[in-house]
Design a protein around this motif. Structure first.
Motif, mmCIF file in Angstrom:
data_model
loop_
_atom_site.group_PDB
_atom_site.id
_atom_site.type_symbol
_atom_site.label_atom_id
_atom_site.label_comp_id
_atom_site.label_asym_id
_atom_site.label_seq_id
_atom_site.Cartn_x
_atom_site.Cartn_y
_atom_site.Cartn_z
ATOM 1 N N ASP A 246 0.823 -1.211 0.000
ATOM 2 C CA ASP A 246 0.000 0.000 0.000
ATOM 3 C C ASP A 246 0.858 1.263 0.000
ATOM 4 O OD1 ASP A 246 -2.315 -1.527 0.090
ATOM 5 O OD2 ASP A 246 -2.441 -1.465 2.278
ATOM 6 N N ARG A 247 2.151 1.120 0.211
ATOM 7 C CA ARG A 247 3.039 2.279 0.230
ATOM 8 C C ARG A 247 3.197 2.855 -1.171
ATOM 9 N NH1 ARG A 247 8.565 0.708 2.910
ATOM 10 N NH2 ARG A 247 8.946 2.924 2.456
ATOM 11 N N GLY A 248 3.494 4.162 -1.249
ATOM 12 C CA GLY A 248 3.653 4.840 -2.531
ATOM 13 C C GLY A 248 4.956 4.468 -3.214
ATOM 14 N N ILE A 249 4.913 4.404 -4.540
ATOM 15 C CA ILE A 249 6.096 3.992 -5.305
ATOM 16 C C ILE A 249 7.206 5.045 -5.214
ATOM 17 C CG2 ILE A 249 5.241 4.978 -7.490
ATOM 18 C CD1 ILE A 249 6.511 2.567 -8.897
ATOM 19 N N LEU A 250 6.840 6.326 -5.122
ATOM 20 C CA LEU A 250 7.863 7.368 -4.976
ATOM 21 C C LEU A 250 8.523 7.301 -3.603
ATOM 22 C CD1 LEU A 250 6.072 10.449 -6.604
ATOM 23 C CD2 LEU A 250 7.663 8.841 -7.663
ATOM 24 N N SER A 251 7.768 6.861 -2.612
ATOM 25 C CA SER A 251 8.319 6.742 -1.262
ATOM 26 C C SER A 251 9.268 5.558 -1.168
ATOM 27 C CB SER A 251 7.186 6.598 -0.244
ATOM 28 O OG SER A 251 6.316 7.701 -0.286
ATOM 29 N N VAL A 252 8.854 4.416 -1.698
ATOM 30 C CA VAL A 252 9.668 3.205 -1.612
ATOM 31 C C VAL A 252 10.970 3.366 -2.392
ATOM 32 C CG1 VAL A 252 9.759 0.751 -2.200
ATOM 33 C CG2 VAL A 252 7.671 1.723 -1.235
ATOM 34 N N THR A 253 10.901 4.022 -3.555
ATOM 35 C CA THR A 253 12.102 4.194 -4.379
ATOM 36 C C THR A 253 12.973 5.356 -3.903
ATOM 37 O OG1 THR A 253 10.848 5.603 -5.912
ATOM 38 C CG2 THR A 253 10.980 3.237 -6.421
ATOM 39 N N GLY A 254 12.470 6.171 -2.973
ATOM 40 C CA GLY A 254 13.236 7.308 -2.471
ATOM 41 C C GLY A 254 13.160 8.542 -3.355
ATOM 42 N N LEU A 255 12.378 8.477 -4.439
ATOM 43 C CA LEU A 255 12.283 9.618 -5.352
ATOM 44 C C LEU A 255 11.571 10.803 -4.721
ATOM 45 C CD1 LEU A 255 11.386 7.720 -8.662
ATOM 46 C CD2 LEU A 255 13.589 8.750 -8.035
ATOM 47 N N GLU A 256 10.801 10.544 -3.661
ATOM 48 C CA GLU A 256 10.075 11.641 -3.007
ATOM 49 C C GLU A 256 11.020 12.651 -2.354
ATOM 50 O OE1 GLU A 256 7.614 10.085 0.073
ATOM 51 O OE2 GLU A 256 9.293 9.386 1.297
ATOM 52 N N HIS A 257 12.276 12.282 -2.169
ATOM 53 C CA HIS A 257 13.234 13.183 -1.531
ATOM 54 C C HIS A 257 13.810 14.208 -2.506
ATOM 55 C CE1 HIS A 257 13.111 10.949 2.210
ATOM 56 N NE2 HIS A 257 13.295 9.822 1.537
ATOM 57 N N PHE A 258 13.526 14.058 -3.802
ATOM 58 C CA PHE A 258 13.948 15.051 -4.777
ATOM 59 C C PHE A 258 12.872 16.139 -4.834
ATOM 60 C CE2 PHE A 258 16.210 11.243 -5.994
ATOM 61 C CZ PHE A 258 17.475 11.715 -6.321
ATOM 62 N N PRO A 259 13.228 17.377 -4.547
ATOM 63 C CA PRO A 259 12.232 18.452 -4.464
ATOM 64 C C PRO A 259 11.345 18.565 -5.691
ATOM 65 C CG PRO A 259 14.345 19.204 -3.633
ATOM 66 C CD PRO A 259 14.588 17.851 -4.237
ATOM 67 N N PHE A 260 11.928 18.473 -6.880
ATOM 68 C CA PHE A 260 11.131 18.617 -8.105
ATOM 69 C C PHE A 260 10.063 17.533 -8.188
ATOM 70 C CE2 PHE A 260 10.261 17.421 -12.495
ATOM 71 C CZ PHE A 260 9.858 18.642 -13.034
ATOM 72 N N ASP A 267 1.084 13.666 -6.979
ATOM 73 C CA ASP A 267 -0.201 13.018 -7.276
ATOM 74 C C ASP A 267 -0.025 11.685 -7.982
ATOM 75 O OD1 ASP A 267 -1.582 15.096 -6.115
ATOM 76 O OD2 ASP A 267 -1.863 16.188 -7.992
ATOM 77 N N TRP A 268 1.204 11.341 -8.333
ATOM 78 C CA TRP A 268 1.486 10.065 -8.995
ATOM 79 C C TRP A 268 2.248 9.109 -8.071
ATOM 80 C CZ3 TRP A 268 -0.924 8.724 -13.273
ATOM 81 C CH2 TRP A 268 -1.493 9.743 -14.049
ATOM 82 N N ASN A 269 2.128 9.342 -6.790
ATOM 83 C CA ASN A 269 2.750 8.433 -5.816
ATOM 84 C C ASN A 269 1.832 7.213 -5.634
ATOM 85 O OD1 ASN A 269 4.674 7.545 -3.968
ATOM 86 N ND2 ASN A 269 3.636 8.527 -2.245
ATOM 87 N N LEU A 270 1.717 6.443 -6.712
ATOM 88 C CA LEU A 270 0.794 5.302 -6.713
ATOM 89 C C LEU A 270 1.205 4.263 -5.684
ATOM 90 C CD1 LEU A 270 0.427 4.653 -10.562
ATOM 91 C CD2 LEU A 270 -1.075 6.001 -9.093
ATOM 92 N N PRO A 271 0.239 3.638 -5.014
ATOM 93 C CA PRO A 271 0.577 2.481 -4.181
ATOM 94 C C PRO A 271 1.272 1.418 -5.037
ATOM 95 C CG PRO A 271 -1.677 3.183 -3.765
ATOM 96 C CD PRO A 271 -1.203 3.962 -4.953
ATOM 97 N N LEU A 272 2.164 0.682 -4.446
ATOM 98 C CA LEU A 272 2.898 -0.332 -5.199
ATOM 99 C C LEU A 272 1.968 -1.338 -5.866
ATOM 100 C CD1 LEU A 272 5.854 -1.058 -2.748
ATOM 101 C CD2 LEU A 272 5.983 0.111 -4.950
ATOM 102 N N ASN A 273 0.883 -1.717 -5.162
ATOM 103 C CA ASN A 273 -0.022 -2.695 -5.767
ATOM 104 C C ASN A 273 -0.738 -2.109 -6.983
ATOM 105 O OD1 ASN A 273 -1.690 -1.026 -4.152
ATOM 106 N ND2 ASN A 273 -1.842 -2.607 -2.566
ATOM 107 N N ASP A 274 -1.133 -0.840 -6.911
ATOM 108 C CA ASP A 274 -1.733 -0.189 -8.075
ATOM 109 C C ASP A 274 -0.752 -0.154 -9.243
ATOM 110 O OD1 ASP A 274 -3.749 0.330 -6.262
ATOM 111 O OD2 ASP A 274 -4.110 2.361 -6.983
ATOM 112 N N ALA A 275 0.498 0.224 -8.945
ATOM 113 C CA ALA A 275 1.512 0.343 -9.992
ATOM 114 C C ALA A 275 1.788 -1.011 -10.648
ATOM 115 C CB ALA A 275 2.800 0.920 -9.404
#
Length: 455
Positions: A246-260, A267-275
């Motif tokens: 259920d965690r977001g794909i941007l969170s798991v991959t660490g991409l959420e730490h890039f400001p841009f 809005d595209w931080n899809l849950p891993l299962n959705d992705a």
């Protein structure tokens, strides 16, 4: 004698002309698993029938399914995310996940009940056994053909048996995967089954029209199964179990730490299962194109219409349409009740296995394409009843369960009769038993040894 119910006497002679043809473009099969499979089959004595190996693999998957029924028989764990205060983020996650479907894709009838408390979620070790069991199934399923050639038992029954077990496994793994991915009784679980069954049906439909079983560079029996094994493995090792997905794909991959990315793609931080399931939809599209391309090419080479085979997709289209309309009828009352949902889910899997079985029988006996079957008939009737303003049978929880388990029982009986009749007919005609190697059939190794002695 008139022959069997599914293979008439007039078609039995065609069983003797059947010859398996296959093509596997998988690099994983060729360079990694292939050598392992060759070693594994050498461990089996030539007294063991290939079909015994096949059904042993399916038994392991059946054991995995029994553990699901023992711990979470109504797929309630996935509904835990509907309880107030549920937070899908990990300890260090910043962005909240943004599901593609509202409330993680659960229908309002399930949301209203807010059934899952998380207490039904399975312990980690179960998912690890699922991974081992599925890998063992793939291994045994991949060597049964090799064993058939070693023992001189290759023939149409082997293909029917192999495909039949694969068809059953497809539905079982689909429901196990939805449990592992924590999508429970959501629309995602229905979409996953639709995608899996279409993929399998396309392969069989393609083989009927081309005469060859094609496995692409990325196929379900090889890479697809390995991917599911990894999903089970990750679920078993993750601290949060199935809720990890259920965690977001941007969170798991660490991409959420890039400001841009955090600013523009939140809005595209899809849950891993959705992705993952969305990725599967793109894979389905690629397989549809590949399968039809092979069929069209084969038809054109024989100067036949490439459009005629498309009519063969109507049976699976009708079956899956019935499943979708039935499951979602009357505010998704089937999905709201876990017992009914799992029962009908499995029932449609058996109806599918029966439909695929008819298609394989038609292929090995050179019969006409089977457009109609009895299972489709009661699927249509059940769907109509569920969609009536005032259902005749499914007008209460008891009625819904009675119909769901009734259809499951009828589907099980129909498919069981099909399997028994086909096995009996083929073994009588070919003289090759289903589960043992007769003394009259000499293994390939023995024939080679005799040939050397003669020289």
């Amino acid at each position: 004698m008139s022959g069997g119910v599914y293979i008439p006497k007039s078609r039995e002679k065609n069983l003797h002309t059947y010859k398996y043809s296959g093509a596997d473009d998988s690099l994983v099969s060729k360079y990694i698993l292939g050598p392992y499979w060759n070693w594994l089959v050498s461990l089996f004595p030539t007294t063991i029938a290939p079909n015994t190996i096949t059904v042993s693999g399916l038994a392991l998957v059946g054991l995995n399914f029994l553990t699901l029924l023992a711990w979470d028989p109504t797929l309630n764990c996935g509904a835990a995310k509907l309880t107030p205060g549920y937070d899908a983020r990990g300890p260090n996650d910043i962005l909240p996940p943004t599901p593609l479907l509202a409330r993680f894709g659960f229908p309002e009838s399930v949301i209203a009940k807010q059934e899952g408390s998380g207490s039904a979620c399975m312990p980690a070790w179960i998912f690890l056994t699922w991974s081992l069991g599925l890998f063992a199934y793939q291994s045994l399923d991949s060597i049964d053909g090799k064993q058939a050639r070693r023992t001189g038992m290759a023939g149409p029954l082997g293909e029917l048996f192999d495909h039949g077990c694969d068809a059953i496994n497809t539905t079982l793994e689909c429901i196990l995967s939805t449990a592992a991915l924590n999508v429970g009784r959501s629309y995602w679980s229905i979409a996953a089954l639709i995608a899996c069954l279409i993929n399998f049906y396309l392969t069989t439909w393609e083989e009927f029209h081309t005469g060859t079983l094609y496995l692409s560079a990325f196929s379900g029996p090889v890479e697809g199964i390995l991917m599911i094994c990894v999903i089970y493995l990750i679920t078993g090792l993750a601290p949060s179990g199935s809720q990890f997905w259920d965690r977001g794909i941007l969170s798991v991959t660490g991409l959420e730490h890039f400001p841009f990315i955090a600013k523009n793609l939140r809005d595209w931080n899809l849950p891993l299962n959705d992705a993952f399931l969305t990725f599967g939809a793109f894979g389905l599209g690629a397989n549809i194109v590949a399968s039809y391309s092979n069929v069209a090419r084969a038809r054109l080479s024989r100067k036949q219409s490439p459009l005629t085979p498309l009519a063969g997709l109507l049976p699976i289209g009708a079956l899956l349409t019935c499943m979708t309309l039935w499951m979602t009828a009357r505010d998704a009352q089937i999905m709201a009740d876990g017992q009914s949902f799992v029962a009908l889910y499995c029932a449609f899997g058996l109806m599918f296995a029966y439909s695929v079985g008819l298609l394989i029988v038609a292929h090995v006996t050179k019969a006409n394409f089977p457009y109609v079957n009895i299972a489709l008939g009661w699927a249509i009737m059940g769907t109509i009843d569920a969609r009536l303003p005032e259902p005749i049978l499914q007008n209460s929880l008891g009625g819904v369960r009675l119909v769901a388990f009734g259809v499951l029982s009828m589907s099980f009986g129909l498919y069981g009769h099909f399997v028994y009749d086909v096995i009996t007919t083929i073994t009588k005609e070919t003289g090759k038993p289903c589960f043992w190697v007769p003394d009259s059939v000499k293994p390939v190794e023995a024939k080679k040894a005799e040939g050397k002695k003669t020289k």
